[in-house]
Write an enzyme that holds these catalytic residues in place. Structure first.
Site, PDB file in Angstrom:
ATOM      1  N   LYS A 138       0.869  -1.057   0.170  1.00  0.00           N
ATOM      2  CA  LYS A 138       0.143  -0.203  -0.108  1.00  0.00           C
ATOM      3  C   LYS A 138       1.035   1.259  -0.154  1.00  0.00           C
ATOM      4  O   LYS A 138       0.633   2.277  -0.775  1.00  0.00           O
ATOM      5  CB  LYS A 138      -1.043   0.090   1.113  1.00  0.00           C
ATOM      6  CG  LYS A 138      -2.004  -0.871   1.112  1.00  0.00           C
ATOM      7  CD  LYS A 138      -2.624  -1.656   2.358  1.00  0.00           C
ATOM      8  CE  LYS A 138      -3.543  -2.957   1.884  1.00  0.00           C
ATOM      9  NZ  LYS A 138      -4.288  -3.449   3.065  1.00  0.00           N
ATOM     10  N   GLN A 171      -5.228  -2.316   9.280  1.00  0.00           N
ATOM     11  CA  GLN A 171      -4.711  -3.508   8.864  1.00  0.00           C
ATOM     12  C   GLN A 171      -5.491  -4.530   9.409  1.00  0.00           C
ATOM     13  O   GLN A 171      -5.187  -4.654  10.655  1.00  0.00           O
ATOM     14  CB  GLN A 171      -3.264  -3.651   8.656  1.00  0.00           C
ATOM     15  CG  GLN A 171      -2.945  -4.927   7.909  1.00  0.00           C
ATOM     16  CD  GLN A 171      -3.305  -4.987   6.380  1.00  0.00           C
ATOM     17  OE1 GLN A 171      -3.194  -3.926   5.824  1.00  0.00           O
ATOM     18  NE2 GLN A 171      -3.700  -6.153   5.744  1.00  0.00           N
ATOM     19  N   ASP A 179     -11.639   1.734   3.292  1.00  0.00           N
ATOM     20  CA  ASP A 179     -11.574   0.261   3.137  1.00  0.00           C
ATOM     21  C   ASP A 179     -13.192  -0.227   2.758  1.00  0.00           C
ATOM     22  O   ASP A 179     -13.409  -1.187   2.529  1.00  0.00           O
ATOM     23  CB  ASP A 179     -11.044  -0.117   4.345  1.00  0.00           C
ATOM     24  CG  ASP A 179      -9.978  -1.442   4.239  1.00  0.00           C
ATOM     25  OD1 ASP A 179      -9.701  -1.472   2.924  1.00  0.00           O
ATOM     26  OD2 ASP A 179      -9.163  -1.826   5.118  1.00  0.00           O
TER      27      ASP A 179
END
Lengths: 294, 294
Positions: free
Chosen positions: A52, A96, A119
């Site tokens: 990322k 994460q 997300d």
């Protein structure tokens, strides 16, 4: 049969993002910025976080990394998230997953400012998705839609059968594809489905996201169907360098000969995910900028 | 063939609610309280609001009515909602829909405190529903589940075909039935579905919520299927007192002979809705009370 290449589609996405990012920076004088929060030192998670970061760097995005110790408390993590919520130079926040088992992932996700939920896992984002309101769409489902669009595959009136009902793939994909505009007839199958093959056989578009290597066999696929393989599974392979190789849910070699389109694994949907995260981050930055000027 | 009676099931629900409400009042010293906000004087909406009031009175719930003029501003409505959010004696808030066209329904719904969202229309409620988290479930889908449970109709592994993809019935029902625990294989069909009959014919449980009188014909229903009719449609009937009568989406007279269970219209799912609203209001009061004592 045409192979749907994640590499090709994500390349096109990155090209578009480059142009749009340049225009954004020109207009606003700052870059879209993603903050990634990692708890612990799981090697797979570290590797995802690095990918990322690389994607951010390649596009000229701002990037912030926060790593908390494995034994951090929930409150410590929440205070990092709250700080990032309040930080106007951060436009996207990604925690994460998976989190250590002593933490409550849902509570953490719900603490993320919904306007920075790149997300797309916040219940507000998921709810708006099902209702049909504009929102952040989680990256893997958005990657699937982008691939369908790139290859001009019509979904209206088509029977889409999704195998797998996870919160990150199956359910949001079903929600997206049944909306007005997409207009697919959507069936969601899973481990409890009776006579799965007879259902998958009726699919014009078959999407597998079940995480079982080589699960989808030719006898389960209609001649001429579009097959999207979201599974990424490791199987042992003594001949491979690392001792394993990656395969999808679909038995590619046998299924590919009788479908119209198919995504390979690797090189298919998986390649799209981070490109979609970048797209969401640019979108977050644009929406926050528009809000500020109101 | 067995008729699934909304009257019978809602009677059982009200009996349980009576007992639970008495216990709640005994424990807390106050009654669960629902606030209903109506904008304008549409006769149908007024009649719905009255039915909700009656249900509250019959259970000993507190009840508050707010009626705003048709030409009220969005901000006037929002300030009523905010006041009710802040009022600790109010546990459930319902804004009667549809709102006048100059108002933004989504913004109004999102302003309702999610802990008082007894209609289950807030994106947070909808998102949690799809994710599989505990939340308020909107009343009609909850009524359908309650009827299935009352008649001990198993959904696990069964193919449920839902005709209609509205935000108040089709989509939340699909989300509910595909969750772990319910474990149905779910197909959502709609106006754009190709070859609808061949899909409905595969349904173990067929749920119609499309709003077309007598749309579901025997040729669309598998022998022995369970048929749930959520439609409530007016059709002209010169012989009827009011000049019309209510029919469902299902051609009851012809379909009922070859299914195992069927809901009538009227007297089916429609009867359940307000009972479910009362159930949600009691739940809201209980959750808010538990939160206060934390």
């Amino acid at each position: 049969m045409q192979v749907m290449s994640g590499k090709e589609v994500s390349k096109a996405v990155y090209e578009e993002l480059h142009t749009r990012t340049e225009a954004f920076v020109q207009t606003h004088g700052y870059a879209p910025t993603l903050a990634v929060v990692l708890v612990g030192n799981d090697p797979a998670s570290q590797s995802y976080v690095n990918s990322k970061k690389k994607a951010c760097l390649s596009l000229g995005f701002g990037h912030q990394d926060y790593t908390l110790a494995q034994d951090s408390t929930q409150e410590e993590l929440l205070s990092v998230v709250r700080r990032l919520n309040a930080d106007s130079t951060v436009h996207g926040i990604l925690v994460q997953l998976p989190l250590p088992s002593h933490m409550d992932s849902e509570a953490v996700i719900e603490t993320i400012d919904q306007h920075k939920d790149v997300d797309g896992f916040h219940p507000m984002s998921v709810g708006k998705l099902l209702i049909g309101l504009p929102t952040f769409v989680s990256c893997t489902p958005l990657g699937v839609l982008t691939m369908l669009d790139h290859y001009k595959i019509e979904t209206s009136g088509k029977h889409v059968v999704i195998v797998g009902r996870s919160n990150i793939v199956g359910k949001p994909l079903a929600a997206l594809l049944m909306q007005k505009g997409r207009d697919a007839t959507v069936t969601v199958c899973h481990s409890r489905t009776a006579d799965l093959a007879s259902l998958t056989m009726t699919a014009d578009i078959l999407i597998s996201a079940i995480g079982k290597p080589l699960f989808i066999q030719p006898s389960m696929v209609k001649e001429g169907a579009v097959v999207i393989d979201v599974g990424i599974n490791r199987i042992e392979d003594p001949a491979a360098k690392r001792g394993y190789r990656l395969v999808g849910d679909v038995d590619y070699d046998t299924v590919s000969s009788h479908c119209s389109f198919i995504t390979p694994v690797p090189g298919g949907v998986g390649v799209m995910t981070i490109a979609m995260l970048m797209k969401n981050t640019l979108q977050a930055a644009s929406l926050l900028a528009a809000k500020d000027t109101k």
